[in-house]
Design a protein around this motif. Structure first.
Motif, PDB file in Angstrom:
ATOM      1  N   UNK A   3      -6.194  11.174   5.221  1.00  0.00           N
ATOM      2  CA  UNK A   3      -4.974  11.455   4.434  1.00  0.00           C
ATOM      3  C   UNK A   3      -3.763  11.589   5.358  1.00  0.00           C
ATOM      4  N   UNK A  44     -15.082   1.042   8.352  1.00  0.00           N
ATOM      5  CA  UNK A  44     -14.601  -0.082   7.546  1.00  0.00           C
ATOM      6  C   UNK A  44     -13.394   0.352   6.703  1.00  0.00           C
ATOM      7  N   UNK A  89      -2.712   8.306   6.917  1.00  0.00           N
ATOM      8  CA  UNK A  89      -2.073   7.398   5.971  1.00  0.00           C
ATOM      9  C   UNK A  89      -0.652   7.838   5.614  1.00  0.00           C
ATOM     10  N   UNK A  90      -0.482   9.122   5.336  1.00  0.00           N
ATOM     11  CA  UNK A  90       0.802   9.582   4.816  1.00  0.00           C
ATOM     12  C   UNK A  90       1.831   9.904   5.886  1.00  0.00           C
ATOM     13  N   UNK A 116      -1.475   1.263   7.143  1.00  0.00           N
ATOM     14  CA  UNK A 116      -2.371   0.531   6.242  1.00  0.00           C
ATOM     15  C   UNK A 116      -3.813   0.985   6.448  1.00  0.00           C
ATOM     16  N   UNK A 117      -4.635   0.632   5.450  1.00  0.00           N
ATOM     17  CA  UNK A 117      -6.049   0.994   5.539  1.00  0.00           C
ATOM     18  C   UNK A 117      -6.688   0.334   6.756  1.00  0.00           C
ATOM     19  N   UNK A 118      -6.291  -0.920   7.032  1.00  0.00           N
ATOM     20  CA  UNK A 118      -6.890  -1.661   8.160  1.00  0.00           C
ATOM     21  C   UNK A 118      -6.574  -0.977   9.490  1.00  0.00           C
ATOM     22  N   UNK A 119      -5.342  -0.495   9.617  1.00  0.00           N
ATOM     23  CA  UNK A 119      -4.960   0.175  10.871  1.00  0.00           C
ATOM     24  C   UNK A 119      -5.741   1.482  11.061  1.00  0.00           C
ATOM     25  N   UNK A 129     -12.999  -0.268   3.658  1.00  0.00           N
ATOM     26  CA  UNK A 129     -13.479   0.217   2.365  1.00  0.00           C
ATOM     27  C   UNK A 129     -13.819   1.710   2.459  1.00  0.00           C
ATOM     28  N   UNK A 140       0.822  -1.214   0.000  1.00  0.00           N
ATOM     29  CA  UNK A 140       0.000   0.000   0.000  1.00  0.00           C
ATOM     30  C   UNK A 140       0.850   1.255   0.000  1.00  0.00           C
ATOM     31  N   UNK A 141       1.948   1.165   0.707  1.00  0.00           N
ATOM     32  CA  UNK A 141       2.867   2.308   0.775  1.00  0.00           C
ATOM     33  C   UNK A 141       3.413   2.613  -0.607  1.00  0.00           C
ATOM     34  N   UNK A 173       2.798   5.997   6.602  1.00  0.00           N
ATOM     35  CA  UNK A 173       2.448   4.928   5.683  1.00  0.00           C
ATOM     36  C   UNK A 173       1.638   3.813   6.322  1.00  0.00           C
TER      37      UNK A 173
END
Lengths: 610, 224
Positions: free
Chosen positions: B170, B190, B173-174, B179-182, B192, A10-11, B177
């Motif tokens: 955002x 969710x 995430x950035x 993950x979406x799950x975290x 998604x 993903x990164x 880095x």
């Protein structure tokens, strides 16, 4: 894919974005040094350890584990049972206990109490989204466990908490039935969520499995609906509850169609058709309509299936119906009724109660069976010479005697004065018959108005027998009376159990017609009660109770004090709160459909977790 | 009550772990259910199975998104880092109360989110008790950058102009880095949903930055 691989993937994907680097660098001021950060955490833990070592034995004995268990329990219970729903006695107890702890927070419940109906709607909506989240967004990658463990989960996590929390509510009376129904529907929602989670954990979570399960569940609920919610008291009848039944039926059909459990189209169609037929037949109990004048005419023309019991005016369904119909344009054909009455009369002979009934019938011009011209003046003479007993039988005899002989003007006046001088004791329902007969006699004897004493007794009686609102805006009259004038008893009666009786309400209405409506009586609430009683299933004929209710309703609408409710456009909030049971039911159905739709058509192979 | 795991028999161990976990809907690792002897029950295996907490891994996994989340609550960058350290320390100190699986991202994320919220509320209460002046200072301090702060000030400004829910995702995430799950676990939504917000945030940010560059070129042209 492992966690590290996933993270890296993903990164790198993010890095492909042309702005990724710029974004990451722009956020540098938030990014701490990893080692320094970890050291900071370690320092805090070390400091906390030192503080813990200094703590007293007292603080150590607070048993945080047990406390947290209770807090967890409380939090979960609170999801389904808001504190403001608790009945007043328990609220008082809690308030007393809570005052030293949180004087301020007790006030937070006041708006909750005021806005309870709206709060119930909000709880339903929030519970719906929470339930969908629990049932749909749960991570499907959890390892399988046996169904026993899933059942443990269901019992421990949802049902047990809910019902334990419900016990105090059920132990006290006084909460609104509508809110109780909303809570019941929330319990069903929790049950469905638990079942979905069981199916997830045992790898049976396909659209087919869930859809069939929901269809069966909704179908079962729909069969219980008419009996549990609508059949007896109709206490939900006016809040759109009859649509709940059809909602459940429709929801079951949609879930079954989405599930497509049958390989052949024909078999699914056949089962749905069968289900629809059963549902339509079953729906008779939920589909009701108000009794009409035409139906009352049919009721009278049909006559009685049983031998007619000839009863006094105030109790006679047929007499009341005939009286009411006499005010309309179309008169019923009473030949069947006349025949039945004459047959009953021949069998039982000329009893006094018969004579009252037949007098009324004759007066209304319906009865021509027996000739009463052969009058016996002995009885009237005896009554006129002795003091009139205000008991019902005394007046009954007087009526009989009155009908048997033409009275002179002096005799009429004397008789009227006897009646007006009577002292009605308003402590039993027996008085009502006497009072009503007295009024009828005074009308016959000339233009005599009932005495103020009679009027006062009648009004006091109406006040004592009034139940007050019993919830859902309906109210009426009870046969169970406290001692006349006993204020303490009246106060005690407010908290005791009360029942609404249609015959009691009919008699009280007759009294109010002659003596006026006391201030305490809420005619709109009485109308709600009579309106519900005057409804009958669309598949059944009217019966005597519905005719009684119809007549009572018409009598109510003729009272001078009655003011028809102005039809106003309900506000959005008003509609929401009024139809909160329907909303909760529809959300439950929507939940089933959404979860079925979101379920995968087939189980995908998932990587087993640790 | 602290119980030494090594002192328990197989049956006791399985029951001790099973009861609280089933109550929370957490499945039992097969290794525990099928355990035959107590020879290999060291701490490492318990950590692997999610029975015990691995603080270092927890920090590594959630540090970035947690700081970003705390900043999104309104904490200044410095406070966000301090509070995040508090959160991890508190999570470690009260680890006995966590009855879920430490390997479960969703469960641990939710646990940390709860602690973070509570600590942030306490932080706010504490701040409000301090002088009004210092409170105002805290309010003007947050991550809104000034023009002279760095070369990426225009990016920061663009991020600040994003819708709050997009900006949070955002940043989470950035920052490191994650993950979406975290991120999903920390926000309680969710994966998604996080993915959707992130995609829209990227697109909007790109649009904002492109708009800025076009405007800058126009301004240059006008100056000439």
């Amino acid at each position: 894919m492992s966690h590290a691989e996933e993270q890296s993937h993903e990164w790198h994907q993010a890095r492909e974005d042309e702005n990724a680097t710029a974004i990451a660098e722009a956020l540098a001021h938030l990014r701490p040094d990893a080692e320094e950060f970890a050291e900071g955490v370690a320092r805090r833990i070390e400091r906390a350890g030192e503080k813990a070592a200094e703590s007293t034995l007292h603080s150590a004995s607070r048993q945080p584990a047990e406390r947290s268990t209770w807090m967890r329990f409380g939090r979960r219970a609170a999801v389904f049972l808001p504190v403001w729903l608790l009945p007043k006695p328990l609220m008082k107890l809690l308030a007393v206990a809570a005052v030293p702890v949180a004087k301020k927070s007790a006030w937070y419940y006041v708006p909750g109490l005021v806005a309870l109906p709206l709060v119930m709607v909000a709880i339903s909506v929030v519970s719906f989204f929470y339930a969908v989240k629990q049932a749909v967004i749960q991570d499907a990658g959890e390892p399988d466990v046996d169904v026993t463990a899933g059942l443990d989960l269901l019992i421990r996590k949802y049902i047990l908490y809910f019902f334990i929390a419900l016990i105090p509510l059920l132990a006290f009376t006084g909460f609104r039935p509508l809110d109780g129904a909303v809570l019941g529907l929330l319990a069903l929602l929790a049950l469905f969520v638990g079942l979905v989670q069981i199916s997830m954990r045992s790898s049976r979570r396909t659209r087919s499995d869930l859809g069939v399960g929901f269809a069966l569940g909704l179908g079962m609920i729909s069969t219980v609906c008419p009996v549990a919610i609508l059949a007896e008291n109709h206490w939900l009848g006016e809040f759109g509850a009859r649509w709940i039944y059809f909602g459940f039926v429709l929801g079951a059909i949609i879930c079954a169609v989405l599930a497509r459990p049958f390989p052949k189209r024909g078999s699914l169609g056949g089962i749905l058709l069968g289900f629809a037929v059963v549902s339509v037949v079953n729906s008779g109990k939920t589909m009701t309509r108000l009794t009409t004048r035409e139906e009352v005419i049919e009721f009278v023309e049909r006559g009685s299936d049983e031998k007619l019991e000839l009863r006094p005016l105030s109790n006679g369904t047929y007499i009341a119906a005939l009286d009411e119909l006499a005010k309309g344009e179309r008169s019923p054909d009473t030949s069947v009724l006349r025949e039945q009455l004459a047959a009953g009369h021949r069998e039982e002979g000329d009893t006094t109660s018969e004579s009252v009934l037949i007098r009324e019938l004759k007066e209304a011009g319906y009865f021509r069976g027996r000739d009463y011209e052969d009058l016996d003046g002995v009885m009237l003479a005896r009554i006129l010479e002795t003091r009139i007993d205000w008991g019902y039988s005394g007046l009954r005899e007087a009526v009989k005697a009155l009908r048997k002989r033409e009275l002179s003007e002096a005799e009429r006046e004397r008789f009227a004065q006897y009646i007006l001088a009577g002292k009605p004791d308003g402590s039993s329902w027996r008085m009502v018959g006497g009072l009503l007969s007295a009024v009828a006699m005074l009308e016959q004897l000339g233009d005599h108005q009932p005495s103020e004493r009679m009027a006062e007794a009648a009004r006091e009686f109406v006040r004592l027998s009034w139940t007050g609102s019993l919830g859902d805006r309906k109210a009426g009259f009870d046969f169970d009376l406290p001692e006349s004038g006993d204020v303490a008893n009246r106060a005690a009666r407010k908290t005791s159990s009360k029942h609404l009786y249609l015959p009691a309400s009919t008699r009280a209405l007759a009294l109010m017609t002659h003596f006026g409506v006391p201030d305490e009586i809420d005619l709109e609430a009485l109308e709600v009660f009579l309106w519900l009683k005057a409804r009958h299933s669309i598949f059944d004929d009217v019966d005597s109770k519905q005719v009684q209710a119809y007549v009572a309703l018409e009598t109510l609408h003729r009272l001078p004090e009655w003011q028809p409710i102005a039809v106003e456009r309900a506000s959005v909030l008003g509609v929401l709160t009024r139809y909160r049971v329907l909303i909760a039911a529809l959300l439950l159905i929507l939940f089933c459909i959404v979860v079925t739709l979101r379920a995968p058509k087939a189980i995908a192979e998932t990587e087993p977790a640790v | 009550m602290v119980v030494r795991l090594s002192a328990l028999t197989d049956r006791q161990l399985v029951r001790a772990i099973r009861i609280p976990r089933v109550a929370l809907g957490v499945s039992i690792p097969r290794e525990i259910a099928e355990k035959k002897s107590d020879s290999a029950w060291d701490r490492r295996s318990l950590v692997t199975m999610g029975v015990e907490m691995d603080l270092a891994k927890l920090i590594q996994r959630f540090r970035g998104p947690l700081i970003a989340m705390l900043a999104s609550f309104g904490a200044s960058p410095r406070d966000a880092v301090e509070l995040a350290q508090d959160v991890f320390a508190e999570a470690y100190l009260s680890r006995e109360r966590f009855t879920g699986d430490w390997q479960d991202v969703s469960a641990t994320g939710g646990w940390l989110r709860g602690i973070a919220r509570n600590l942030f509320r306490a932080h706010l209460r504490k701040s409000s008790r301090e002088s009004t002046e210092s409170h105002e200072l805290r309010l003007v301090e947050p991550s809104e950058p000034t023009g002279s702060a760095s070369d990426h000030s225009h990016v920061r400004l663009a991020i600040a102009r994003l819708r709050r829910s997009w900006r949070v995702v955002l940043t989470m995430h950035y920052l490191e880095g994650s993950t979406l799950a975290e991120i999903a676990a920390l926000l309680g939504v969710s994966a998604r949903s996080v993915e959707g917000r992130l995609r829209r945030a990227r697109a909007e940010l790109k649009r904002l930055l492109e708009g800025e560059s076009v405007q800058a070129e126009h301004e240059k042209g006008d100056a000439r």
